[in-house]
Design a protein around this motif. Sequence first.
Motif, PDB file in Angstrom:
ATOM      1  N   ARG A   1       0.786  -0.985   0.105  1.00 52.72           N
ATOM      2  CA  ARG A   1      -0.040   0.075  -0.305  1.00 52.72           C
ATOM      3  C   ARG A   1       0.823   1.235  -0.217  1.00 52.72           C
ATOM      4  O   ARG A   1       2.034   1.296   0.471  1.00 52.72           O
ATOM      5  N   VAL A   2       0.636   2.170  -0.595  1.00 55.50           N
ATOM      6  CA  VAL A   2       0.937   3.615  -0.584  1.00 55.50           C
ATOM      7  C   VAL A   2       1.136   4.056   0.943  1.00 55.50           C
ATOM      8  O   VAL A   2       2.567   4.659   1.161  1.00 55.50           O
TER       9      VAL A   2
ATOM     10  N   SER B   1       0.074   0.947 -10.230  1.00 55.78           N
ATOM     11  CA  SER B   1      -0.586   1.148  -9.232  1.00 55.78           C
ATOM     12  C   SER B   1      -2.170   0.836  -9.228  1.00 55.78           C
ATOM     13  O   SER B   1      -2.719   0.982 -10.454  1.00 55.78           O
ATOM     14  N   ARG B   2      -2.735   0.042  -8.654  1.00 54.78           N
ATOM     15  CA  ARG B   2      -3.949  -0.730  -8.869  1.00 54.78           C
ATOM     16  C   ARG B   2      -4.815  -0.435  -7.583  1.00 54.78           C
ATOM     17  O   ARG B   2      -4.276  -0.196  -6.356  1.00 54.78           O
ATOM     18  N   ALA B   3      -6.227  -0.494  -7.763  1.00 52.24           N
ATOM     19  CA  ALA B   3      -6.901  -0.176  -6.681  1.00 52.24           C
ATOM     20  C   ALA B   3      -7.139  -1.262  -5.916  1.00 52.24           C
ATOM     21  O   ALA B   3      -7.123  -2.594  -6.563  1.00 52.24           O
TER      22      ALA B   3
ATOM     23  N   ARG C   1     -11.341   0.139  -2.823  1.00 51.25           N
ATOM     24  CA  ARG C   1     -11.094   0.680  -4.147  1.00 51.25           C
ATOM     25  C   ARG C   1     -10.393   1.945  -3.965  1.00 51.25           C
ATOM     26  O   ARG C   1      -9.898   2.556  -4.693  1.00 51.25           O
ATOM     27  N   ARG C   2     -10.579   2.588  -2.912  1.00 49.50           N
ATOM     28  CA  ARG C   2      -9.703   3.680  -2.421  1.00 49.50           C
ATOM     29  C   ARG C   2      -8.218   3.589  -2.025  1.00 49.50           C
ATOM     30  O   ARG C   2      -7.413   4.411  -2.155  1.00 49.50           O
ATOM     31  N   GLN C   3      -7.928   2.342  -1.740  1.00 45.50           N
ATOM     32  CA  GLN C   3      -6.152   1.818  -1.512  1.00 45.50           C
ATOM     33  C   GLN C   3      -5.669   1.828  -2.718  1.00 45.50           C
ATOM     34  O   GLN C   3      -6.401   1.494  -3.964  1.00 45.50           O
ATOM     35  N   ARG C   4      -4.504   2.207  -2.976  1.00 42.90           N
ATOM     36  CA  ARG C   4      -3.634   1.902  -4.183  1.00 42.90           C
ATOM     37  C   ARG C   4      -2.503   0.864  -3.811  1.00 42.90           C
ATOM     38  O   ARG C   4      -1.562   1.263  -2.721  1.00 42.90           O
TER      39      ARG C   4
ATOM     40  N   LEU D   1       0.864  -1.278  -4.929  1.00 45.51           N
ATOM     41  CA  LEU D   1       1.873  -1.107  -5.913  1.00 45.51           C
ATOM     42  C   LEU D   1       2.401  -2.461  -6.327  1.00 45.51           C
ATOM     43  O   LEU D   1       2.621  -3.176  -5.567  1.00 45.51           O
TER      44      LEU D   1
END
Length: 224
Positions: free
Chosen positions: A77-78, A107-109, A114-117, A119
Amino acid sequence: MADINVSLPSRPAKGEPVVPGRPAGAGDGEPLVDLIELFFFAYRNFVSDPDEILQGIGFGRAHHRVLHFVYRHPSMRVTDLLDILRITKQSLGRVLRELVDQGFIDSRAGSSDRRQRLLHLTPKGEALAQEFVAIQSRRIRRALEECGADSREQGRRFLVAMIDPEDRGAVEKLIARADQSAESRAGGKGVPAKGGIPAKGTAVKDAGAKDVGTRNAPLTRPAG
């Protein structure tokens, strides 16, 4: 890989009270200037090989750090990356944008949020991260061989002791988890396994190669 939920203690936010430490040099004996300088020169040479490659593609050390940790923790996660690198969201955003735009990171949801990015390295990003691990492993391996038996364990203990005590447990847990995941992904296929060091017999491009910028397509707690 599941999300990484290891949080390193945060630095005090701006405006928060800071607990004063001991006065510099209090009870520390003679200054260790020789070791300070050796540490500087060792780090300078340690990063010099990746630096040469990074300069050829217009990247810097922040890009290297991001590539390394996303390589070690696929689906990171970012927010976890921010905890590790201890850089601002703006700084990380700029570096990530460049890595994504040039095809090194995807970078995927998140599937559940879906708010998480999340990597992931692209094949090109993974190849570059593996090359950096390989050339830096060679330098470390040479140094350990010169220092004799048990030097790897002694070196590891020294580096852990250099980390702030309150951060050590989280750092060691993070590394152990990455090692386990790398071993699972390797599956005997000769890809980098424990500690990110390439498995025996793995073909790795020499650090002096100059064609990194032509791969397939154009392609951070403290940040030092």
